[in-house]
Design an enzyme around this catalytic site. Structure first.
Site, PDB file in Angstrom:
ATOM      1  N   CYS A  77       0.843  -1.198   0.000  1.00 40.08           N
ATOM      2  CA  CYS A  77       0.000   0.000   0.000  1.00 40.08           C
ATOM      3  C   CYS A  77       0.879   1.250   0.000  1.00 40.08           C
ATOM      4  O   CYS A  77       1.829   1.350   0.770  1.00 40.08           O
ATOM      5  CB  CYS A  77      -0.881  -0.037   1.246  1.00 40.08           C
TER       6      CYS A  77
ATOM      7  N   THR B 154      -4.410   4.911   7.620  1.00 41.11           N
ATOM      8  CA  THR B 154      -3.383   4.574   6.635  1.00 41.11           C
ATOM      9  C   THR B 154      -2.566   5.807   6.248  1.00 41.11           C
ATOM     10  O   THR B 154      -3.131   6.836   5.878  1.00 41.11           O
ATOM     11  CB  THR B 154      -4.066   3.994   5.377  1.00 41.11           C
TER      12      THR B 154
ATOM     13  N   TYR C  69      -9.504  -0.633  -5.243  1.00 41.03           N
ATOM     14  CA  TYR C  69      -8.947  -1.938  -4.883  1.00 41.03           C
ATOM     15  C   TYR C  69      -8.704  -2.838  -6.094  1.00 41.03           C
ATOM     16  O   TYR C  69      -7.858  -3.720  -6.047  1.00 41.03           O
ATOM     17  CB  TYR C  69      -9.833  -2.609  -3.825  1.00 41.03           C
TER      18      TYR C  69
ATOM     19  N   CYS D 203      -4.976  -1.188  -6.966  1.00 39.45           N
ATOM     20  CA  CYS D 203      -3.814  -1.491  -6.106  1.00 39.45           C
ATOM     21  C   CYS D 203      -3.693  -2.979  -5.799  1.00 39.45           C
ATOM     22  O   CYS D 203      -2.596  -3.528  -5.816  1.00 39.45           O
ATOM     23  CB  CYS D 203      -3.849  -0.649  -4.837  1.00 39.45           C
TER      24      CYS D 203
ATOM     25  N   GLU E  72      -6.005  -6.691   5.441  1.00 33.89           N
ATOM     26  CA  GLU E  72      -6.229  -5.383   4.803  1.00 33.89           C
ATOM     27  C   GLU E  72      -7.144  -5.534   3.584  1.00 33.89           C
ATOM     28  O   GLU E  72      -8.007  -4.687   3.329  1.00 33.89           O
ATOM     29  CB  GLU E  72      -4.887  -4.776   4.414  1.00 33.89           C
TER      30      GLU E  72
HETATM   31 FE1  SF4 Z   1      -3.464   1.554   0.052  1.00 34.15          FE
HETATM   32 FE2  SF4 Z   1      -4.815   0.509  -1.980  1.00 34.15          FE
HETATM   33 FE3  SF4 Z   1      -6.057   2.025  -0.149  1.00 34.15          FE
HETATM   34 FE4  SF4 Z   1      -4.334   3.094  -1.926  1.00 34.15          FE
HETATM   35  S1  SF4 Z   1      -6.310   2.116  -2.370  1.00 34.15           S
HETATM   36  S2  SF4 Z   1      -4.466   3.533   0.251  1.00 34.15           S
HETATM   37  S3  SF4 Z   1      -2.807   1.491  -2.069  1.00 34.15           S
HETATM   38  S4  SF4 Z   1      -5.087   0.016   0.182  1.00 34.15           S
HETATM   39 FE    FE Z   2      -6.518   0.354   2.161  1.00 33.96          FE
END
Ligand code: SF4
Ligand code: FE
Length: 491
Positions: free
Chosen positions: A97, A188, A294, A297, A441
């Protein structure tokens, strides 16, 4: 725009209070527990200057200047699609992430909701927010999207809680601004962001209007305290570079529990203050934007996991075995299914009244619900292919020891032309990317599965589907049937 180095340097001037494992982190840039997360977020800055700069940048509709996509307000479905493509590419490079999307999503949700509140309530949040956006774009800030309250007893509303601080709320207001108190969980990227953008976490009634608050707060504002979360295998960072599997970037986002101890926010950074009737829409907009991600990523992560599984099969000398090929194909199918959903919810995006673009809510929720299963299945198949080695490998320190190292070197070798260390490193990458915190996660990031199920049920237009079925089955609409019966009786 900032480049990666400038972003990292900019963090040095901030002084957030962060506790981790019984100690205070003096510098997120230097500390071994936070540095990998800094590296990962820095990739969002690096991309704006690399070969994918076109994908990673956009033209600000506010200033006409080129900005990093993570500070952009989406202006079309192409922006939404490019966002997904960008996230996939960054994940392929970081294997974890990179945190900055949460802030991008909070900014975009706030843009829509402040416009709506102003239209209906005569407030001035939207213009205020536009000024804030210009400041974010000009300074290329990393914003921590800060939604999730700690929530206490989930069966009770904010104001019914034993402790009123279970949801962030306004404690007082004066001419200069507001004071807020409470805590945000699972934050996060917070430790290495510049500011946080707090927003409500649930729908709110008039009795809970003090919980309807949105505001931007520097991560080092007086009264803000962060407690850094623990992750699977994180202590391995202190012992070397092999056992973490991904030493430079870590395995998940680096989350904090962030406490707001009577934090003052000036009015120019307050974007909602008591308008409880918009809290639900705010949450839904933010959540849909984040669920859209999602299939970007996590698919980038899947690309790495699939690559690592294929490499393990090659190191073990079995890449051509039919069952291995089948499993790799299945992993590809699972990954691309998530990607399809993300591209679809972006391509089906629509303009908002504020002028920005928003994803298709129903499709965005399917993205994330698929991830909660597909990432587990992809990880299961990776374990299957990689073998038990990922669960039984010796310590890095024993591999480096002159006493035990030669035994490990000799007996953990696979194919003759593959160095033992490569096999160990790849196994560790599989182990770390497919278990513990990383998997959890995929389940709970951007909301737990039940939240998506509720949205699917709400958005799917079941009545219309029933109508389709009745039509084909030759069942007349009930009103017509009743009317026909009534006419017959009259006669
Ligand atoms: Fe992390 Fe994916 Fe959320 Fe972006 S979308 S903050 S990379 S989990
Ligand atoms: Fe996330």
């Amino acid at each position: 725009m900032k480049n990666a180095l400038e972003y990292i340097e900019s963090l040095r001037s901030l002084k957030p209070i962060i506790y981790c494992n019984g100690q205070k982190i003096e510098s997120v840039v230097e500390h071994p527990m936070t540095r990998p997360h800094v590296n990962s977020a820095a990739m969002t800055y690096a991309m704006a200057f690399g070969p994918d700069a076109e994908l990673a940048t956009a033209t600000s509709h506010l200033t006409g200047k080129k900005v990093n996509r993570f500070t952009h307000i989406h202006q079309g479905t192409n922006d939404l699609v490019n966002k997904v493509k960008l996230l996939r590419k960054i994940s392929q490079k970081t294997g974890t992430c990179f945190q900055r999307c949460v802030g991008m999503d909070a900014l975009n949700a706030t843009f829509i909701v402040t416009h709506k509140i102003d239209q209906e309530c005569g407030t001035e949040y939207h213009n205020r927010f536009i000024e804030y956006m210009k400041y974010v774009q000009e300074n290329d800030l990393m914003i921590a999207g800060s939604m999730t309250d700690v929530k206490g007893d989930r069966s009770l509303k904010p104001g019914e809680q034993d402790d009123p601080d279970m949801y962030v709320h306004i404690v007082s207001k004066n001419e200069e601004g507001i004071i807020v108190r409470g805590a945000k969980a699972h934050q996060t990227g917070m430790a290495n962001s510049h500011e946080m953008l707090i927003l409500p976490t649930t729908n709110l009634g008039p009795e809970d209007k003090d919980y309807a608050v949105a505001a931007a707060i520097p991560v080092d504002a007086p009264g803000v305290v962060h407690i850094f979360g623990r992750q699977t295998n994180d202590q391995r960072r202190l012992q070397g570079d092999i056992d973490t599997g991904n030493a430079k970037f870590a395995i998940v986002g680096g989350e904090t529990l962030t406490i707001l101890n009577d934090v003052f926010v000036p009015w120019n950074k307050v974007f909602m203050c008591g308008e409880h009737q918009y809290a639900q829409e705010y949450v839904e907009k933010f959540a849909a934007y984040h669920r859209q991600n999602y299939g970007g990523c996590k698919v980038g992560l899947s690309d790495v996991i699939i690559g690592a599984s294929q490499a393990m099969a090659e190191y073990n000398g079995v890449p051509k075995a039919n069952h291995i090929k089948d499993k790799i194909i299945e992993m590809i199918n699972l990954a691309e299914t998530m990607y399809c959903c993300s591209i679809a919810c972006s391509a089906e995006g629509k303009p908002t009244e504020a002028g920005s673009y928003y994803v298709d809510t129903l499709l965005a929720n399917t993205v994330k619900l698929n991830c909660t299963k597909n990432m587990y299945e992809i990880s299961r198949l990776a374990h299957d292919i990689a073998g038990g080695l990922i669960a039984t490998l010796p310590y890095e320190i024993d591999y480096k020891s002159p006493v035990t190292g030669p035994y490990i070197e000799k007996y953990l070798k696979g194919k003759a032309d593959v160095p033992t260390q490569d096999r160990i490193r790849m196994a560790r990458l599989v182990e770390n990317m497919t278990g513990g915190t990383a998997l959890a996660e995929s389940m709970h990031g951007a909301g737990s599965p039940q939240a998506m199920r509720i949205m699917l049920y709400r958005e799917a237009n079941l009545k219309e589907k029933v109508k389709f079925a009745k039509n084909l089955a030759g069942i007349k609409p009930q009103v017509a049937q009743e009317q026909a019966a009534a006419t017959k009786e009259d006669k």
